[in-house]
Design a protein around this motif. Structure first.
Motif, PDB file in Angstrom:
ATOM      1  N   LEU A   1       4.706  17.142  -6.008  1.00 22.52           N
ATOM      2  CA  LEU A   1       4.482  16.327  -4.814  1.00 22.52           C
ATOM      3  C   LEU A   1       5.171  16.941  -3.604  1.00 22.52           C
ATOM      4  N   TRP A   2       6.405  17.396  -3.774  1.00 19.85           N
ATOM      5  CA  TRP A   2       7.126  18.025  -2.666  1.00 19.85           C
ATOM      6  C   TRP A   2       6.480  19.351  -2.266  1.00 19.85           C
TER       7      TRP A   2
ATOM      8  N   LEU B   1       4.981  20.256   1.395  1.00 19.26           N
ATOM      9  CA  LEU B   1       5.307  21.449   2.181  1.00 19.26           C
ATOM     10  C   LEU B   1       4.047  22.198   2.594  1.00 19.26           C
ATOM     11  N   PHE B   2       3.053  22.245   1.710  1.00 15.79           N
ATOM     12  CA  PHE B   2       1.780  22.877   2.088  1.00 15.79           C
ATOM     13  C   PHE B   2       1.122  22.120   3.242  1.00 15.79           C
TER      14      PHE B   2
ATOM     15  N   ILE C   1       0.252  23.435   7.002  1.00 22.41           N
ATOM     16  CA  ILE C   1      -1.064  23.338   7.631  1.00 22.41           C
ATOM     17  C   ILE C   1      -0.946  22.663   8.997  1.00 22.41           C
ATOM     18  N   GLY C   2      -0.102  21.639   9.090  1.00 19.18           N
ATOM     19  CA  GLY C   2       0.113  20.968  10.371  1.00 19.18           C
ATOM     20  C   GLY C   2       0.735  21.885  11.411  1.00 19.18           C
ATOM     21  N   VAL C   3       1.729  22.663  10.989  1.00 19.83           N
ATOM     22  CA  VAL C   3       2.357  23.607  11.917  1.00 19.83           C
ATOM     23  C   VAL C   3       1.363  24.693  12.314  1.00 19.83           C
ATOM     24  N   ALA C   4       0.509  25.102  11.377  1.00 20.31           N
ATOM     25  CA  ALA C   4      -0.512  26.088  11.714  1.00 20.31           C
ATOM     26  C   ALA C   4      -1.511  25.512  12.712  1.00 20.31           C
ATOM     27  N   GLY C   5      -1.750  24.217  12.638  1.00 19.38           N
ATOM     28  CA  GLY C   5      -2.607  23.566  13.633  1.00 19.38           C
ATOM     29  C   GLY C   5      -1.968  23.536  15.003  1.00 19.38           C
TER      30      GLY C   5
ATOM     31  N   GLY D   1       8.420  28.308   0.233  1.00 17.30           N
ATOM     32  CA  GLY D   1       9.107  27.178  -0.396  1.00 17.30           C
ATOM     33  C   GLY D   1       8.175  26.343  -1.261  1.00 17.30           C
ATOM     34  N   ALA D   2       6.966  26.124  -0.790  1.00 16.65           N
ATOM     35  CA  ALA D   2       6.004  25.339  -1.557  1.00 16.65           C
ATOM     36  C   ALA D   2       5.604  26.050  -2.840  1.00 16.65           C
ATOM     37  N   VAL D   3       5.396  27.358  -2.772  1.00 16.41           N
ATOM     38  CA  VAL D   3       5.013  28.111  -3.966  1.00 16.41           C
ATOM     39  C   VAL D   3       6.160  28.117  -4.973  1.00 16.41           C
ATOM     40  N   VAL D   4       7.380  28.293  -4.500  1.00 15.86           N
ATOM     41  CA  VAL D   4       8.532  28.282  -5.413  1.00 15.86           C
ATOM     42  C   VAL D   4       8.678  26.913  -6.064  1.00 15.86           C
ATOM     43  N   LEU D   5       8.506  25.848  -5.299  1.00 14.03           N
ATOM     44  CA  LEU D   5       8.570  24.509  -5.892  1.00 14.03           C
ATOM     45  C   LEU D   5       7.449  24.288  -6.898  1.00 14.03           C
ATOM     46  N   MET D   6       6.277  24.815  -6.607  1.00 13.15           N
ATOM     47  CA  MET D   6       5.158  24.669  -7.531  1.00 13.15           C
ATOM     48  C   MET D   6       5.405  25.440  -8.824  1.00 13.15           C
ATOM     49  N   ILE D   7       6.071  26.595  -8.715  1.00  7.93           N
ATOM     50  CA  ILE D   7       6.420  27.356  -9.917  1.00  7.93           C
ATOM     51  C   ILE D   7       7.388  26.551 -10.771  1.00  7.93           C
TER      52      ILE D   7
END
Length: 112
Positions: A4-5, A9-10, A14-18, A87-93
């Motif tokens: 969920l975290w 973060l993803f 996406i919001g910051v990329a917007g 950070g999101a990828v590391v949390l997903m791992i």
């Protein structure tokens, strides 16, 4: 909970990329950043090997190099997006690893 975290973060990335669209950079660079984050999020959630989600950082580095010296705000936002994606990828791992629970006395074998 970690998954969920990671997805939070993803979505934040996406919001910051917007927000990149409000900074003085060309439209194609901001679109590249958004697509890189979305592809990274999809790949990380779908693939069995989660580290392939770091592929999106390659697109963000391309966007960073294309933005060159256009704006310090754009450079800061692209670096922030890259940090959020990593950070999101590391949390997903780590979401695939079991969370160790506290052992209670009932889990132990009674002594005779």
């Amino acid at each position: 909970m970690r998954r969920l975290w990671a997805n939070t973060l993803f979505m934040l990335a996406i919001g910051v990329a917007g927000i990149l669209k409000t900074v003085d950079i060309p439209q194609n660079i901001s679109t590249l950043a958004i697509v890189s984050v979305v592809v990274s999020a999809v790949i990380t959630n779908v693939m069995w090997i989660k580290s392939t989600g770091l592929l999106g950082v390659g697109g963000l580095s391309l966007a960073y190099s294309q933005s060159g010296g256009l704006s310090q705000a754009a450079s800061f936002l692209i670096i922030l997006i890259a940090i959020l994606v990593i950070g999101a990828v590391v949390l997903m791992i780590f979401s695939d690893f079991p969370i160790p629970s506290k052992r209670s006395d009932s889990d132990e074998i009674p002594k005779l």
